[in-house]
Each structure stands twice: as structure tokens, then as C-alpha cells.
Design an enzyme around this catalytic site. Structure first.
Site, PDB file in Angstrom:
ATOM      1  N   ARG B 133     -36.017 -23.567 -55.856  1.00  0.00           N
ATOM      2  CA  ARG B 133     -36.041 -23.525 -54.384  1.00  0.00           C
ATOM      3  C   ARG B 133     -37.417 -23.901 -53.823  1.00  0.00           C
ATOM      4  O   ARG B 133     -37.827 -23.406 -52.772  1.00  0.00           O
ATOM      5  CB  ARG B 133     -35.591 -22.161 -53.863  1.00  0.00           C
ATOM      6  CG  ARG B 133     -34.152 -21.832 -54.238  1.00  0.00           C
ATOM      7  CD  ARG B 133     -33.580 -20.721 -53.406  1.00  0.00           C
ATOM      8  NE  ARG B 133     -32.246 -20.389 -53.899  1.00  0.00           N
ATOM      9  CZ  ARG B 133     -32.002 -19.477 -54.842  1.00  0.00           C
ATOM     10  NH1 ARG B 133     -32.985 -18.787 -55.371  1.00  0.00           N
ATOM     11  NH2 ARG B 133     -30.774 -19.269 -55.244  1.00  0.00           N
ATOM     12  N   LYS B 155     -39.415 -36.083 -44.721  1.00  0.00           N
ATOM     13  CA  LYS B 155     -38.027 -36.445 -45.010  1.00  0.00           C
ATOM     14  C   LYS B 155     -37.919 -36.875 -46.463  1.00  0.00           C
ATOM     15  O   LYS B 155     -38.627 -37.774 -46.908  1.00  0.00           O
ATOM     16  CB  LYS B 155     -37.566 -37.594 -44.111  1.00  0.00           C
ATOM     17  CG  LYS B 155     -37.162 -37.147 -42.726  1.00  0.00           C
ATOM     18  CD  LYS B 155     -36.411 -38.266 -42.028  1.00  0.00           C
ATOM     19  CE  LYS B 155     -36.017 -37.866 -40.622  1.00  0.00           C
ATOM     20  NZ  LYS B 155     -35.339 -38.982 -39.922  1.00  0.00           N
ATOM     21  N   GLU B 197     -43.533 -51.474 -40.527  1.00  0.00           N
ATOM     22  CA  GLU B 197     -43.588 -50.078 -40.068  1.00  0.00           C
ATOM     23  C   GLU B 197     -44.910 -49.798 -39.333  1.00  0.00           C
ATOM     24  O   GLU B 197     -44.945 -48.972 -38.420  1.00  0.00           O
ATOM     25  CB  GLU B 197     -43.436 -49.104 -41.245  1.00  0.00           C
ATOM     26  CG  GLU B 197     -42.093 -49.196 -41.955  1.00  0.00           C
ATOM     27  CD  GLU B 197     -40.971 -48.350 -41.318  1.00  0.00           C
ATOM     28  OE1 GLU B 197     -41.230 -47.619 -40.340  1.00  0.00           O
ATOM     29  OE2 GLU B 197     -39.833 -48.442 -41.811  1.00  0.00           O
ATOM     30  N   LYS B 238     -47.448 -41.234 -36.581  1.00  0.00           N
ATOM     31  CA  LYS B 238     -46.243 -40.582 -37.068  1.00  0.00           C
ATOM     32  C   LYS B 238     -46.400 -39.059 -37.012  1.00  0.00           C
ATOM     33  O   LYS B 238     -45.477 -38.344 -36.612  1.00  0.00           O
ATOM     34  CB  LYS B 238     -45.892 -41.045 -38.484  1.00  0.00           C
ATOM     35  CG  LYS B 238     -44.627 -40.366 -38.999  1.00  0.00           C
ATOM     36  CD  LYS B 238     -43.907 -41.121 -40.090  1.00  0.00           C
ATOM     37  CE  LYS B 238     -42.609 -40.387 -40.444  1.00  0.00           C
ATOM     38  NZ  LYS B 238     -41.899 -41.028 -41.555  1.00  0.00           N
ATOM     39  N   GLU B 248     -36.167 -33.387 -36.228  1.00  0.00           N
ATOM     40  CA  GLU B 248     -35.447 -34.450 -35.539  1.00  0.00           C
ATOM     41  C   GLU B 248     -34.320 -33.950 -34.655  1.00  0.00           C
ATOM     42  O   GLU B 248     -33.160 -34.288 -34.826  1.00  0.00           O
ATOM     43  CB  GLU B 248     -34.908 -35.495 -36.545  1.00  0.00           C
ATOM     44  CG  GLU B 248     -34.427 -36.744 -35.825  1.00  0.00           C
ATOM     45  CD  GLU B 248     -34.190 -37.929 -36.775  1.00  0.00           C
ATOM     46  OE1 GLU B 248     -34.679 -37.914 -37.913  1.00  0.00           O
ATOM     47  OE2 GLU B 248     -33.549 -38.881 -36.338  1.00  0.00           O
ATOM     48  N   ARG B 252     -38.342 -37.167 -32.389  1.00  0.00           N
ATOM     49  CA  ARG B 252     -38.578 -37.773 -33.697  1.00  0.00           C
ATOM     50  C   ARG B 252     -37.686 -38.978 -33.954  1.00  0.00           C
ATOM     51  O   ARG B 252     -38.035 -39.873 -34.732  1.00  0.00           O
ATOM     52  CB  ARG B 252     -38.381 -36.726 -34.805  1.00  0.00           C
ATOM     53  CG  ARG B 252     -38.642 -37.307 -36.179  1.00  0.00           C
ATOM     54  CD  ARG B 252     -38.824 -36.269 -37.260  1.00  0.00           C
ATOM     55  NE  ARG B 252     -38.996 -36.959 -38.534  1.00  0.00           N
ATOM     56  CZ  ARG B 252     -39.476 -36.434 -39.630  1.00  0.00           C
ATOM     57  NH1 ARG B 252     -39.842 -35.177 -39.627  1.00  0.00           N
ATOM     58  NH2 ARG B 252     -39.605 -37.139 -40.730  1.00  0.00           N
ATOM     59  N   ASN B 256     -37.044 -44.063 -35.587  1.00  0.00           N
ATOM     60  CA  ASN B 256     -35.970 -44.924 -36.081  1.00  0.00           C
ATOM     61  C   ASN B 256     -35.877 -46.246 -35.328  1.00  0.00           C
ATOM     62  O   ASN B 256     -34.909 -46.990 -35.511  1.00  0.00           O
ATOM     63  CB  ASN B 256     -34.636 -44.186 -35.993  1.00  0.00           C
ATOM     64  CG  ASN B 256     -34.570 -43.061 -37.004  1.00  0.00           C
ATOM     65  OD1 ASN B 256     -34.981 -43.220 -38.141  1.00  0.00           O
ATOM     66  ND2 ASN B 256     -34.074 -41.913 -36.567  1.00  0.00           N
ATOM     67  N   HIS B 259     -34.345 -49.131 -36.946  1.00  0.00           N
ATOM     68  CA  HIS B 259     -33.745 -48.667 -38.195  1.00  0.00           C
ATOM     69  C   HIS B 259     -32.223 -48.629 -38.178  1.00  0.00           C
ATOM     70  O   HIS B 259     -31.605 -48.709 -39.232  1.00  0.00           O
ATOM     71  CB  HIS B 259     -34.286 -47.282 -38.565  1.00  0.00           C
ATOM     72  CG  HIS B 259     -35.649 -47.345 -39.194  1.00  0.00           C
ATOM     73  ND1 HIS B 259     -36.747 -47.874 -38.539  1.00  0.00           N
ATOM     74  CD2 HIS B 259     -36.102 -46.968 -40.413  1.00  0.00           C
ATOM     75  CE1 HIS B 259     -37.804 -47.802 -39.330  1.00  0.00           C
ATOM     76  NE2 HIS B 259     -37.438 -47.250 -40.470  1.00  0.00           N
ATOM     77  N   HIS B 263     -30.821 -50.410 -41.169  1.00  0.00           N
ATOM     78  CA  HIS B 263     -30.020 -49.758 -42.215  1.00  0.00           C
ATOM     79  C   HIS B 263     -28.677 -50.454 -42.394  1.00  0.00           C
ATOM     80  O   HIS B 263     -28.192 -50.619 -43.515  1.00  0.00           O
ATOM     81  CB  HIS B 263     -29.774 -48.287 -41.862  1.00  0.00           C
ATOM     82  CG  HIS B 263     -30.955 -47.407 -42.137  1.00  0.00           C
ATOM     83  ND1 HIS B 263     -31.052 -46.117 -41.649  1.00  0.00           N
ATOM     84  CD2 HIS B 263     -32.079 -47.613 -42.865  1.00  0.00           C
ATOM     85  CE1 HIS B 263     -32.191 -45.575 -42.055  1.00  0.00           C
ATOM     86  NE2 HIS B 263     -32.839 -46.471 -42.782  1.00  0.00           N
ATOM     87  N   HIS B 278     -36.355 -52.985 -47.199  1.00  0.00           N
ATOM     88  CA  HIS B 278     -36.284 -52.099 -46.037  1.00  0.00           C
ATOM     89  C   HIS B 278     -37.121 -52.592 -44.855  1.00  0.00           C
ATOM     90  O   HIS B 278     -36.633 -52.703 -43.729  1.00  0.00           O
ATOM     91  CB  HIS B 278     -36.708 -50.693 -46.454  1.00  0.00           C
ATOM     92  CG  HIS B 278     -36.765 -49.712 -45.324  1.00  0.00           C
ATOM     93  ND1 HIS B 278     -35.625 -49.229 -44.713  1.00  0.00           N
ATOM     94  CD2 HIS B 278     -37.808 -49.130 -44.667  1.00  0.00           C
ATOM     95  CE1 HIS B 278     -35.961 -48.386 -43.748  1.00  0.00           C
ATOM     96  NE2 HIS B 278     -37.284 -48.312 -43.691  1.00  0.00           N
TER      97      HIS B 278
END
Lengths: 380, 380
Positions: B133, B155, B197, B238, B248, B252, B256, B259, B263, B278
Site C-alpha cells: 500500500r 498521475k 508538452e 504544471k 483533477e 487540472r 489535457n 490530449h 489520445h 504521444h
């Protein structure tokens, strides 16, 4: 803890609030909550989709009633029924659950419901916490063990070949519905195993609760108000510990009373439930923890005897010799203990006690002492 | 952002602090940090064990230097080298990484190090967050993309057959070491993809940074102080967004920008990096987002042209027609967009813009508009 109004004390409903800031949630405890699940969920969660994860034992008994209740409140649900048993807490089943949730297009405000015992709750809570980095999660625990233990505190996870619960996350549910009437379909053995965790809360830091159980355990087993009371007090006791140490940096480790020995015994019996189930391992482990504390002159041997007497009276195993089949030698048990996750930089962490309701976290237990204690107990 | 003292401005080191309460951490940016990793880690993390996860491209270049640095500071390390590429972000590899960490007996205060690009960082960060954990986690990003993007914000995750990054957790690292000199071994194409980016941060809400990049991009590509500056400004940009919305729920989502289209294009090309990586998808996506905003009369078409001009000058693709091979029809791209995780109760969420540096989150974009826009662009 506050009581909701009820004219019938034998079916009095309880609400335990777990105040974890933005992760706060309610545990409802009482008769017939399953049939009210749709309303309880829809009043708390926005999304109108749900996915129910259950197992082959629980599904046939309660899945239809739950689906009906959700439908009445306009929640569209899919379900997945998995094999029952500890082996379901695997990476393979985690992958399967995630796949089903994504195929059902469960989004962040939709609900994943765990309908089952600790295995289903742990696996489902883990999946709900990682799909889309977290969707809503409701627990409907159907065993006594899961109502008093895994439904509180947010520990979720799966097993690894190195040991139990070694992979997982902390993921607090949004709601827990502990329907006490579903416990009537449990076998006597399953109910007893769950009771070991109830007794644990008394042994940790509530001596008066342990005394109450010594006097009232028959009523708890019979059902009704005493059972609801015992479950609510157990949830409250666990919540009190979790709230001050959510991520187990200190005091929360107390909840592992009996578990270090218990986990090692479960590993030693290959999680074969015909030989030992979790609660039985905890029962034996709690007696061992009290005996080991007495051996270290931390507690009176009388306390260990009192714990043993009560658990025996209830019908739980209290010594390793009661486990059917061969156990491995002490040094193999020690290896399982060392791989257990409550280890810091090689030092053994154990929950020891100064007596009934006086448990404490010991960070510096010499493994040689544990080993010779185990050798002694295995030859008794 | 504060500068550490340095007599040589061309190798000036930067420190970006990400103030996330008990999850706060530092990003160090500069030349030669890899060789100092042992010292930086041992001064922050108690445990004396580490496991390094890397890939077949990065491992042969930098693993030995990292192991040496750890050894000097008394940290005992094991390593695992995985195949390079997006397909490594799978449940199978996650299972493998967890197994290696448990076999190495990595405990809660020990360190898991991601040595590689975004794929290694995302996979390793996820594993580090679920083993026991959560154990300590250090990122050593070796691509420009991962230095300015995945190293900030926590993330982590893997891909599912339904789409990218659909399974994962938020797991902030304990430390990020962005060694700018390792970028010298990147191919021109990889560096450019990461640059998309960098430009994104200007387009979101820092128009003056976008202007600076229009003037200074050649110096950023050449290395030295301008590169360090661009990376530090990107990390700071960022961090500013993440700090106000870690999980998010709102702002946030601005990160994207480009994106959602990007994506979908990656999915449409089966994550085949010979066709599209990407950052290239993001470059095309950012131009599409500006064009789509202009089509909705939200921004001037001149802004879309200015974005296109700069990205083209740098050498990035700016339209779908530049992707080698056949693309699926518009409705298939729409399906990929709908399965993308930025969907709430069926409504399409898009990052749109009022102009350079004026992006915003739109929750109510009609999918019919997106579909006809895509149809138009695919036939151009």
C-alpha cells in the site's frame, strides 16, 4: 455513534460516522438494508450506473434483491460473479474486475458495489480505486468478519505469492450498508470466525466491551439488538483507531492484534479454508499474543487464560494444535512473519499487551524470542 | 521557483518545490544529477534498499552509473529492465514489477526508482503506490516529455484494452531528479515530441512563455541554460495547476489541452510509435483544439495558425494527414474520444481556448460538433 429513531428496539438501526475529512463516510447497521440499497446510494451518489461484484456463494442469495432495489431508484446495474474464496484476491481477478468496470463505462461518479465478504470487499475496493484513478465505492458486507473489519478503514488489496494483502491501496468507501439479517445465512463456523474480530476490539483497548461480550456473546450469536450493538461498537472502535492514523504510521497497527501470528498460520496452511479461516487464525493469534506477552513478563498469564477461556467457550480454536494436518517447523513460520508487511528495517513489529484491553505496538521484538516461543508452542 | 547557487550559468541548477502538504516534494533540474542520485536520495529517505525499474533503451546507457551512485551512499539496489514502449504499461508488467519489489523485500521506507521515460515512470509509480500500500518513490525521468510532464503531478497507471491510462492511482513521488544531460542521447524526434508538452504550458495560461519559446526554441533544443530554464518553467507551470487541483476535479483538466484528440489518434494508430508518438499526437491535438475553438467562434483563426506555424517550425506534425498510413473514419475516432476518461455522465469535456494562453475547461461540448469537425479535417 448516534441511534436513528426506531420503535422496535430489537431491530434498532445504528449509524457510525467515520470522520475522515473529505473521505468521511457513513456505516449503516441494521435489518433489511439490502432492500433499501438503491435509495441509500442514490441519495448520496450522483451517477446512475452501478457495477456489482459478488461471489458464487453470496450472489445466488442476494444479488437479485440488490439489483431490484437499484432498479427501483433508477440505477442501471451490471454484475460480475466471481469464485468464492481467498484465491480470488489475485492479479488475474483484479484485471478481470477492471475490465468489466471499463466495459460497463463506469465513470467517476458511478458506483462500484462490493456484495460479499472480505475477499470481495478487498478486491472490489482495490479495483474501484484504480479504475479511472478512482470511482465511487459502496460496501455491502455479507459476513460478520467483513461487517466489523474490512468495511471500516479503507484497506483494500490482493494477495501475492509472498503473502497476503501485499498489494493494494487505501480506498475509503463512500457508504457501507451492514445488513444484519444477511448474517442469518452464515454457517456457525463463519459467524464464529467473524466474532474473533469482534472480541479483538475489546482486547485492544476496550476491556469493558470484552467483559460485555463474556456476558452477552450468546445473544450476539442469536441475532437481534445485541448483535446490532456488537457490530456497531466494533465499527466504532475500529473507526476511532483509523481516524487518528488512517495510513498506519503508528496506532493503527493495534488492529493487527493476533494478526502477525494469524497471517503466518494462514500462509502455513496455504490459505486452505478447510483447515483454517482468517478469524480462526486471529483467535489463535490473539491467544498466542497474550501468552507471548506473559512470557516477556509484560502481562499476567491469567489474562492469556481468560482470553483462551472465552474464545474456547464461543467455539473458536485457541491453539496451533487444533489446526488439522501438519504445521511447518517454527523457522518456516518465522519466515512468514518476517515477510509480513509490519516490518521496518528488519526489526520485528508486534502487537503485545499489558493485559485485557491494554494492547500496544512493540517495535523492537527480538526475532530469537519469537522463534523460541513458537518452538515451545509447536511441541506442546 | 528558487535557484541554487552556481558559478556557471550555463549549467545552473533549478529546484521546483511542489507544495502538496504531506505529499510535498522537490524536483531538481540540472546537469549531472544522475551521478549524485545516491546522495540526494539518502539525505531524504531512511531505507537503505532500492529497486530500479528501467527499460531496454535506457538501462544500457544509465543503469550502471545510477547503481554506482547508490552504492557509494550505502544503498543496496536491485534492478529490473523491461521492454521499451507503450505496451509495457500493462497488467502483466505491473504484476511482474510488484513481484520483483516483494522478492527484493522493499519495505515502506525503501525506495523504488523509475529510470526512464513516461512509460517506466507511470508503471513504476503505480507499482510503488500499491506494493505494501505504498513505498517510497523516486523518478529519474530520461526523456524531455517525462521531465516536463509525468514527473510532476502524481498521475501513474497502465493502459487497458479500452484506452490509455484507464487504470492507475495518484501517487506523488518523494523526489524527482531531472538530469538535463541525459537528454543529449535522445533522438531528434523524441526531443521534439517532448517539446510539444513544453509549448503546451505556454498555450494553457502562459502566453509570455509561448512567445519566449517562439524566440528561443533553437537554444532549448541546443541544450544548456535555455533548456534547463524551459524545463524548470514547465515543471513550475504544471505544479501550479496540480497544487490547486491535485485529483483533477476541475482546473487540472487544462493539462489535457490537445490530449483528447491526441489520445484518440494514438488509439487509432494502435500506439504504434513508428506512426505516432504521444507528443506528436499532442501537437496535432493542440492545433485541432485551437482550430475547433475557432470554428465555435471562441478564438481567432489566427491563433490556430500561430500555434501551427510554431510547431511546424520546430518540426512537429500539425495535422492528421501527416500521420503515416490510413486513419479510421471520424465516427471511430469519436468512439475513442467518448471512452476517454474525461467524460462526465455522457457529456463531452474538452479543453478549448479563447486564444494563446487562454485555455479553459468546457463541460458541454456537443459530440455532433466534434464529429462534423473531425469529418471535415479528415477529408482535408
Amino acid at each position: 455513534m448516534s441511534e436513528s429513531s426506531s420503535s422496535n428496539t430489537s431491530s434498532a438501526e445504528r449509524l457510525v460516522h467515520v470522520p475522515l475529512g473529505e473521505r468521511a463516510y457513513d456505516i449503516l447497521i441494521g435489518d433489511g438494508l439490502l432492500a433499501r440499497a438503491g435509495g441509500e446510494i442514490s441519495s448520496r451518489i450522483k451517477g446512475r450506473k452501478a457495477a456489482i461484484i459478488t461471489d458464487e456463494h453470496v450472489g445466488p442469495l442476494y444479488l437479485e434483491a440488490l439489483m431490484d432495489s437499484l432498479e427501483v431508484d433508477g440505477i442501471e446495474a451490471v454484475s460480475l460473479t466471481l469464485p468464492a474464496g481467498e484465491k480470488t484476491k489475485s492479479f488475474d481477478h483484479l484485471t478481470k474486475v477492471c475490465d468489466v468496470l471499463l466495459e460497463a463505462r463506469i465513470e467517476r461518479n458511478d458506483t462500484v458495489i462490493a456484495l460479499g465478504g472480505g475477499v470481495i470487499g478487498d478486491l472490489t475496493g482495490f479495483a474501484a480505486g484504480i479504475v479511472r484513478r478512482g470511482v465511487r465505492f459502496v460496501q455491502i458486507p455479507t459476513s460478520l468478519l467483513s461487517q466489523v473489519d474490512s468495511s471500516v478503514g479503507g484497506k483494500t488489496g490482493i494477495n501475492a505469492r509472498q503473502g497476503k494483502n501485499l498489494v493494494g491501496i487505501f480506498n475509503q468507501p463512500d457508504l457501507v450498508l451492514a445488513d444484519t439479517s444477511v448474517l442469518n445465512t452464515l454457517s456457525e463456523r463463519e459467524f464464529r470466525a467473524g466474532y474473533a474480530e469482534v472480541a479483538k476490539y475489546g482486547l485492544i483497548d476496550k476491556p469493558e466491551f470484552f467483559e460485555w461480550l463474556e456476558r452477552n456473546w450468546r445473544a450476539v450469536f442469536a441475532g437481534g439488538a445485541a448483535r446490532t450493538e456488537a457490530i456497531a461498537l466494533s465499527c466504532q472502535a475500529k473507526a476511532d483507531v483509523v481516524v487518528v492514523d488512517e495510513r498506519e504510521n503508528g496506532r493503527r497497527a493495534l488492529l493487527n492484534l493476533g494478526h502477525t501470528f494469524g497471517h503466518a498460520l494462514e500462509a502455513a496452511t496455504q490459505y486452505d479454508s478447510s483447515r483454517l479461516v482468517h478469524g480462526e487464525g486471529v483467535a489463535i493469534g490473539m491467544v498466542l499474543a497474550h501468552e507471548f506477552s506473559a512470557r516477556l513478563n509484560l502481562a499476567s498469564p491469567d489474562d492469556a487464560k481468560r482470553v483462551e477461556k472465552h474464545l474456547k467457550e464461543v467455539g473458536l480454536p485457541t491453539s496451533m494444535s487444533e489446526i488439522p494436518g501438519e504445521l511447518p517447523p517454527a523457522d518456516v513460520l518465522m519466515q512468514a512473519i518476517a515477510q509480513d508487511k509490519k516490518v521496518k528495517s528488519g526489526q520485528l513489529t508486534f502487537i503485545l499487551t499489558h493485559g485485557i484491553g491494554q494492547s500496544f505496538v512493540a517495535d523492537d521484538v527480538p526475532s530469537s524470542e519469537v522463534l523460541s516461543f513458537l518452538r515451545e508452542k509447536l511441541t506442546q
